[in-house]
Write a protein that holds these residues in place. Sequence first.
Motif, PDB file in Angstrom:
ATOM      1  N   GLU A 138       0.838  -1.203   0.000  1.00 51.13           N
ATOM      2  CA  GLU A 138       0.000   0.000   0.000  1.00 51.13           C
ATOM      3  C   GLU A 138       0.874   1.255   0.000  1.00 51.13           C
ATOM      4  OE1 GLU A 138      -3.417   2.415   0.051  1.00 51.13           O
ATOM      5  OE2 GLU A 138      -3.014   0.343  -0.554  1.00 51.13           O
ATOM      6  N   LYS A 139       1.931   1.210   0.815  1.00 48.21           N
ATOM      7  CA  LYS A 139       2.850   2.355   0.843  1.00 48.21           C
ATOM      8  C   LYS A 139       3.510   2.560  -0.514  1.00 48.21           C
ATOM      9  CE  LYS A 139       4.001   2.237   5.779  1.00 48.21           C
ATOM     10  NZ  LYS A 139       5.070   1.995   6.775  1.00 48.21           N
ATOM     11  N   ARG A 141       2.266   1.624  -3.369  1.00 52.05           N
ATOM     12  CA  ARG A 141       1.229   2.118  -4.279  1.00 52.05           C
ATOM     13  C   ARG A 141       1.027   3.623  -4.106  1.00 52.05           C
ATOM     14  NH1 ARG A 141      -3.657   3.802  -4.461  1.00 52.05           N
ATOM     15  NH2 ARG A 141      -3.904   3.654  -2.202  1.00 52.05           N
ATOM     16  N   ILE A 142       0.932   4.047  -2.828  1.00 49.85           N
ATOM     17  CA  ILE A 142       0.731   5.476  -2.554  1.00 49.85           C
ATOM     18  C   ILE A 142       1.934   6.283  -3.019  1.00 49.85           C
ATOM     19  CG2 ILE A 142       0.507   7.178  -0.697  1.00 49.85           C
ATOM     20  CD1 ILE A 142      -1.090   5.068   0.873  1.00 49.85           C
ATOM     21  N   ARG A 143       3.135   5.758  -2.715  1.00 49.70           N
ATOM     22  CA  ARG A 143       4.351   6.468  -3.102  1.00 49.70           C
ATOM     23  C   ARG A 143       4.468   6.556  -4.621  1.00 49.70           C
ATOM     24  NH1 ARG A 143       7.210  10.617  -2.223  1.00 49.70           N
ATOM     25  NH2 ARG A 143       9.449  10.410  -2.586  1.00 49.70           N
ATOM     26  N   GLU A 146       2.200   9.178  -5.752  1.00 54.48           N
ATOM     27  CA  GLU A 146       2.757  10.501  -5.443  1.00 54.48           C
ATOM     28  C   GLU A 146       3.874  10.869  -6.420  1.00 54.48           C
ATOM     29  OE1 GLU A 146       4.008  10.089  -1.432  1.00 54.48           O
ATOM     30  OE2 GLU A 146       2.023  10.503  -0.564  1.00 54.48           O
TER      31      GLU A 146
END
Length: 391
Positions: A138-139, A141-143, A146
């Motif tokens: 998830e991190k 994916r978010i990164r 971003e």
Amino acid sequence: MFSLKILIVEDDSVSALLLQRALEKNNHEIIGIADSGEKALDLLEENHSDIVMMDINLAGELDGIKTTEIINEKYDIPVVYLSASSDAETLNKVVGTNPSAYVIKPFNIRELNMVIELAIYKDRKEKELQKLNNELEEKVRIRTAELYEANKELTKALEKEREINELKSRIVLNVSHGFKTPLTSILSSAQLLQMYAEKEHPFKQKIAKHALKIENSVRALNNLLTSVLFFGKADANKMEYKPKKMFLGAFLKEVLDTVKAGIENDATIKTKFGNLPKTITSDSELLYQVFENLLSNAVKYSKDGGEVLFELDYVDGNLVGKVSDQGIGIPKSEQPQLFDRFFRAKNVGIVEGSGLGLSIVKKCLDVLKGDITFVSEVGKGTTFEVTIPAK
């Protein structure tokens, strides 16, 4: 040992009862006993279980292995297999269902408790690992999202900067070209004034003096505009190497005449030319910028009446030139910045200049694929050496 809710799946009632008593002695809660896979799934539908004790061979359509596959997919509960067989064929069947443990009948209580503890520990660690893996994904994916957005913004900013630079270059080129025509007219008028001053006139000397000032000022401004135009082309990536056959003697005379015309401190230029070819093939405009700027700087920063030595030779297909002066020199601490645009050393005093000359030299040499080195000492002068390929 901690208390667990356990489902027993065993079609042998005696074995099931013995297993129940053994587990209850260790304070475990038996939520039910199923003699088939179908019944086991029904019990799990209605009750929570921490672990399932599963016999491999069951009556009915669902054996222990198929039942375990369904439990893994639907409930994600650790399963411990129970079997009286430990042959290779049986073991190969159960491996694909990723069991938490495997117990051979008959079993003793101590072994059973140890297997159950290990099964629960393994299940918890696997779930913790899976949770960490999910969080990491998830991190990531978010990164990634971003970074994608940041890259979009950066691309927009770079495009905007490119547009601004193009606009700036067009403005610089247009304004500079616009100045060229009136400057040419002013220079012509100043030269005419000097011609008129040669005749008898009460203000002959004053006219000549001021006409010379006008001419020198126009030349200085024209040189500045030429430098600005040069970097306008460089910034717009329009600088190209355009080699052509050129007469070296005529070229050097043009450079020297131009530099000598702008001398204001009575400095002199001494030349020492080696065995130079009559013609070479190179970019005359770029070469002109190199030698004109090096010689102009040497003259400008020489002492009044000082001498500048201009040496040029032709070695192995290269022009090798040296420009030496005995002028003010360059402070050692400032030498790394020497080729930076608009840089001027702190010891130049009132000597006028734009700080663009050596930047132009370096840019031209990059296009010509040439090299430049220098040595300098404050108060003793500077020597620049260039090597430029020329056939």
